[in-house]
Design an enzyme around this catalytic site. Structure first.
Site, mmCIF file in Angstrom:
data_model
loop_
_atom_site.group_PDB
_atom_site.id
_atom_site.type_symbol
_atom_site.label_atom_id
_atom_site.label_comp_id
_atom_site.label_asym_id
_atom_site.label_seq_id
_atom_site.Cartn_x
_atom_site.Cartn_y
_atom_site.Cartn_z
ATOM 1 N N GLU A 155 97.237 11.672 29.730
ATOM 2 C CA GLU A 155 96.551 11.547 28.439
ATOM 3 C C GLU A 155 96.561 12.889 27.708
ATOM 4 O OE1 GLU A 155 92.672 9.757 28.669
ATOM 5 O OE2 GLU A 155 92.551 9.496 26.482
ATOM 6 N N HIS A 211 90.430 7.985 27.128
ATOM 7 C CA HIS A 211 90.394 6.993 28.202
ATOM 8 C C HIS A 211 89.814 7.678 29.448
ATOM 9 C CE1 HIS A 211 91.202 3.385 30.306
ATOM 10 N NE2 HIS A 211 92.099 3.920 31.117
ATOM 11 N N CYS A 251 92.201 -2.565 31.293
ATOM 12 C CA CYS A 251 91.247 -1.578 30.775
ATOM 13 C C CYS A 251 91.316 -1.414 29.263
ATOM 14 C CB CYS A 251 91.471 -0.243 31.461
ATOM 15 S SG CYS A 251 91.463 -0.408 33.239
ATOM 16 N N LYS A 307 83.155 8.242 30.325
ATOM 17 C CA LYS A 307 83.153 7.536 31.620
ATOM 18 C C LYS A 307 82.442 8.369 32.684
ATOM 19 C CE LYS A 307 87.210 4.490 31.238
ATOM 20 N NZ LYS A 307 87.812 4.830 29.942
ATOM 21 N N PHE A 367 96.361 -0.328 33.091
ATOM 22 C CA PHE A 367 97.394 -0.566 34.095
ATOM 23 C C PHE A 367 98.385 -1.579 33.518
ATOM 24 C CE2 PHE A 367 95.405 0.403 38.522
ATOM 25 C CZ PHE A 367 95.691 1.750 38.328
ATOM 26 N N HIS A 407 83.570 3.350 34.665
ATOM 27 C CA HIS A 407 84.674 2.618 34.050
ATOM 28 C C HIS A 407 84.292 1.147 33.983
ATOM 29 C CE1 HIS A 407 88.438 1.192 32.804
ATOM 30 N NE2 HIS A 407 89.221 2.078 33.391
#
Lengths: 408, 90
Positions: free
Chosen positions: A311, A300, A162, A332, A396, A337
């Protein structure tokens, strides 16, 4: 060190494929998320996605070109062409060797993997089409941009899940800083709406359900958030060396002022706090700004329980007393995403927000989570002059990337 | 399947993959004359394997230089594959 500015933007996204319509939808909190229509999964009900609608490949490419291009590469080239046109740059043969490409993708040619493996495993085909490798390879987006736009400088593809696009843009920024290129076409592209990809994500149990209102499936930072909504698309920037851009009187969207990159060295899926915090700090340090000077964070903000809490804690760690004064949003909630392309689409929205002096909203915010206690710009865009902004991408595997941009 | 039919299908596959709609292609036309690049040749081989339900070995594919080489090779593979449906799949 040479300075780097953004002089062109191009996008193919669920929110639209021109800058005006994208901004209109973002500022109106008009979600592009809905029930998945391009493929049926399982019983065919209840899956949500952010799809690029009305994309007609034959309008952009010849039959020969299309035979070689997965959907993710098609998106990338169309976005790159738009960015080049938007930049107004004169594309001469002389310039070509100073132009590079840096593209992020999490999946590469997901549709080509999926369809070829399906023919092999399910349909028992004895052989796979010879063009499958050129279609599915991760560097296909960068290669096709290089070939079709005539970029002969350094070109590369980056895959950090990502964070791919943000790392690709950061790498392009470094490439110009260090003098290896004067212009870079940089961004990300992914087209992962396949049965295989969906089932893999379903296995992780992080996908949001359609619920009663599919458009509201993605609810970052909201107390009732359920998870991510997979999207597809691409965004590409023209990054240009500052003096060159000034000499040709280019319109400058923003200066890329810092790039922070870090690794959690922790868990493969569980987000860390220290790693993202270090990435933000590094980006700000390079941009020579203190946290209190940051007006906007494009988070994010995936909409998973864990990411949004981690976050938030990372922002607290970096921003301290000024954490509550910075405007944050996760767009998002509107475009889903986009996996390896998400950082590019989000940086594009960030620079548009700087131009418009408006903070984009976090849509579908239904109430605060006690562990997410910052200003997420819930549901409505808000006027604010944005002089410094950062765009966060945390992948990830604990790979974190942050770009800091300044208005000029 | 007659050799004429094989020839027609081979030429059609070459024209399709080489984007040679208007080219004149005969048995002795060489790939060089058609400026057929390697990707077009392997796509042609793929189509023919699919159409005739045969497997063209790498060595044979690499040694094809003209249309006749392909037609002869395909005819040989069809003849030497017992029980093969020569109707093909297309």
């Amino acid at each position: 060190m040479r300075r780097v500015v953004i002089t062109g933007c191009g996008i193919v996204s669920p929110l639209g494929s021109d800058l005006n319509s994208v901004w209109e939808r973002v500022s109106a909190a008009h979600s592009a998320i809905g029930l998945l229509s391009r493929l049926k999964i399982g019983n065919g009900n209840g899956h949500v996605a952010a799809e690029v609608k009305d994309f007609e490949p034959a309008k952009h490419f010849s039959a020969t070109e299309l035979s070689l291009m997965d959907r993710f590469a098609q998106f990338a080239v169309v976005a790159a062409r738009c960015a080049r046109q938007d930049s107004g740059i004169e594309w001469t043969d002389e310039l070509a060797t100073s132009v590079g490409v840096s593209m992020g993708s999490g999946y590469g040619g997901a549709e080509s993997y999926d369809s070829s493996y399906r023919s092999l495993y399910a349909d028992k085909a004895p052989r796979i089409h010879p063009l499958t490798i050129p279609r599915l390879m991760h560097n296909a987006a960068a290669s096709h941009i290089s070939m079709l736009l005539g970029a002969k400088g350094p070109s590369l593809s980056i895959s950090t899940a990502c964070a791919s696009a943000t790392d690709a843009i950061g790498t392009a920024y470094r490439t110009i800083q260090h003098g290896s290129a004067d212009v870079m076409l940089a961004g990300g592209s992914d087209a992962p709406l396949t049965l295989g990809v969906f089932k893999c994500w379903e296995g992780l149990r992080v996908l949001a359900s359609a619920g009663k209102c599919p458009a509201e499936a993605c609810r970052p930072f909201s107390v009732d958030r359920e998870g991510i909504v997979i999207g597809e698309g691409a965004a590409v920037f023209v990054l240009e060396e500052y003096d060159r851009a000034r000499r040709r009187n280019a319109r400058i969207y923003a200066e890329v002022a810092g790039y922070g990159s870090s690794s959690d060295a922790g868990h493969i899926t569980q987000p860390g706090v220290d790693g993202p915090a270090r990435a933000m700090s590094l980006a700000l340090k390079e941009a020579c700004v203190v946290p209190a000077e940051v007006d906007y964070i494009n988070a994010h903000g995936t909409g998973t329980k864990l990411n949004d809490c981690a976050e938030t804690r990372a922002v607290h760690e970096v921003f301290g007393a000024s954490a509550k004064a910075v405007s944050i949003s996760s767009t998002k909630s509107l475009h889903g995403h986009l996996m390896g392309a998400s950082g590019a689409v989000e940086l594009l929205i960030t620079v548009l927000a700087m131009q418009k002096c408006v903070v984009p909203p976090t849509a579908n915010f239904h109430g605060p989570d006690p562990e997410c206690n910052l200003d997420y710009t819930p549901n409505q865009a808000r006027p604010r002059r944005i002089r410094v902004a950062i765009s966060n991408s945390f992948a990830f595997g604990g790979l974190n990337a942050v770009i800091a941009v300044k208005s000029l | 399947m007659s050799s004429i039919e094989i020839e027609e299908r081979v030429i059609a596959a070459i024209k399709k993959n080489g984007r040679l709609d208007s080219a004149s292609v005969g048995l002795d036309t060489t790939f060089d004359e058609l400026k057929l690049e390697s990707l077009a040749i392997i796509c042609t081989v793929f189509d023919l394997e699919d159409a005739f339900n045969i497997t063209i070995p790498d060595d044979a594919a690499k040694n094809m230089r003209c249309v006749r080489d392909v037609v002869d090779g395909v005819a040989f593979l069809i003849a030497s594959t017992p029980g093969l449906s020569v109707e093909g799949r297309t």
